[in-house]
Design a protein around this motif. Structure first.
Motif, PDB file in Angstrom:
ATOM      1  N   GLY A  99     -53.117   1.077  25.268  1.00 24.55           N
ATOM      2  CA  GLY A  99     -53.628   0.182  26.305  1.00 24.55           C
ATOM      3  C   GLY A  99     -54.363  -1.007  25.725  1.00 24.55           C
ATOM      4  N   MET A 100     -53.830  -1.586  24.655  1.00 23.26           N
ATOM      5  CA  MET A 100     -54.499  -2.707  23.985  1.00 23.26           C
ATOM      6  C   MET A 100     -54.348  -3.983  24.807  1.00 23.26           C
ATOM      7  N   MET A 101     -55.505  -4.570  25.154  1.00 16.34           N
ATOM      8  CA  MET A 101     -55.529  -5.772  25.988  1.00 16.34           C
ATOM      9  C   MET A 101     -56.551  -6.755  25.452  1.00 16.34           C
ATOM     10  N   LYS A 102     -56.322  -8.023  25.737  1.00 17.01           N
ATOM     11  CA  LYS A 102     -57.318  -9.047  25.413  1.00 17.01           C
ATOM     12  C   LYS A 102     -58.458  -8.930  26.415  1.00 17.01           C
ATOM     13  N   LEU A 103     -59.585  -9.484  26.035  1.00 13.43           N
ATOM     14  CA  LEU A 103     -60.747  -9.469  26.925  1.00 13.43           C
ATOM     15  C   LEU A 103     -60.615 -10.558  27.976  1.00 13.43           C
ATOM     16  N   ASP A 104     -61.147 -10.276  29.149  1.00 11.47           N
ATOM     17  CA  ASP A 104     -61.289 -11.308  30.171  1.00 11.47           C
ATOM     18  C   ASP A 104     -62.565 -12.061  29.793  1.00 11.47           C
ATOM     19  N   PHE A 129     -60.662 -11.171  20.285  1.00 11.35           N
ATOM     20  CA  PHE A 129     -61.000  -9.751  20.328  1.00 11.35           C
ATOM     21  C   PHE A 129     -60.080  -9.030  21.300  1.00 11.35           C
ATOM     22  N   ILE A 130     -59.790  -7.782  20.973  1.00 12.54           N
ATOM     23  CA  ILE A 130     -58.921  -6.930  21.787  1.00 12.54           C
ATOM     24  C   ILE A 130     -59.691  -5.652  22.083  1.00 12.54           C
TER      25      ILE A 130
END
Length: 167
Positions: A99-104, A129-130
């Motif tokens: 579930g690797m996602m970029k930060l909002d 950052f992720i």
């Protein structure tokens, strides 16, 4: 002879100074990682306790990162935790599993301001950052930017617990 001796002393002093500034840069980076980690964990706690579905998991942007977006060094470190088929590379399916996602960035910046957390490393661009949003590493912040933060033990740090030997 005196010139050689003085030159040696100056070089030794410069190497100590370089090491000290390098240690400070790594310390600043680790502090930033800790502050961002704290922010995303607070966001996740608020999200789950208030059932606020307008905020994505751990303050992420809600979109799985593509394997091609992950820097080579970070991918090599992530193989230790995400390579399910033992092929020594990270596929899009394995990234999805983590579930690797970029930060909002807006959500994280708001949280950082609220708690008066000021990022101090040389790269405090939140787009670099992720966050891992699934599994036992959920909430782990990883650095996916251009700088290489290496500590005194010559281990490169990408996040809270992930490191690899520098080459």
């Amino acid at each position: 002879m005196l010139i050689i001796f003085l030159t040696s002393i100056v070089r030794f002093y410069n190497s100590i100074e370089c090491t000290n500034s390098s240690s400070l840069a790594v310390d600043d980076f680790k502090t930033d990682i800790s502050m961002i980690s704290e922010a995303v964990n607070i966001i996740e706690t608020e999200r789950t306790s208030n059932e606020n579905l307008q905020i994505n998991h751990f303050g992420s942007d809600g979109k799985i990162v593509d394997a091609s977006e992950i820097r080579t060094e970070l991918a090599a470190a992530l193989i230790k935790i995400g390579d399910m088929d033992n092929d020594k590379k990270l596929s899009n399916e394995e990234i999805t599993e983590l579930g690797m996602m970029k930060l909002d960035t807006k959500t994280i910046q708001k949280e950082l301001r609220e708690f008066q957390f000021n990022l101090g490393s040389s790269d405090h661009n939140l787009k670099n950052f992720i966050v891992i949003t699934k599994g036992k590493y959920a909430g782990t912040i990883l650095y996916n930017g251009p700088l290489k933060f290496i500590d005194d033990e010559h281990k490169r740090y990408f996040g809270l617990e992930l490191w690899m030997d520098a080459k």
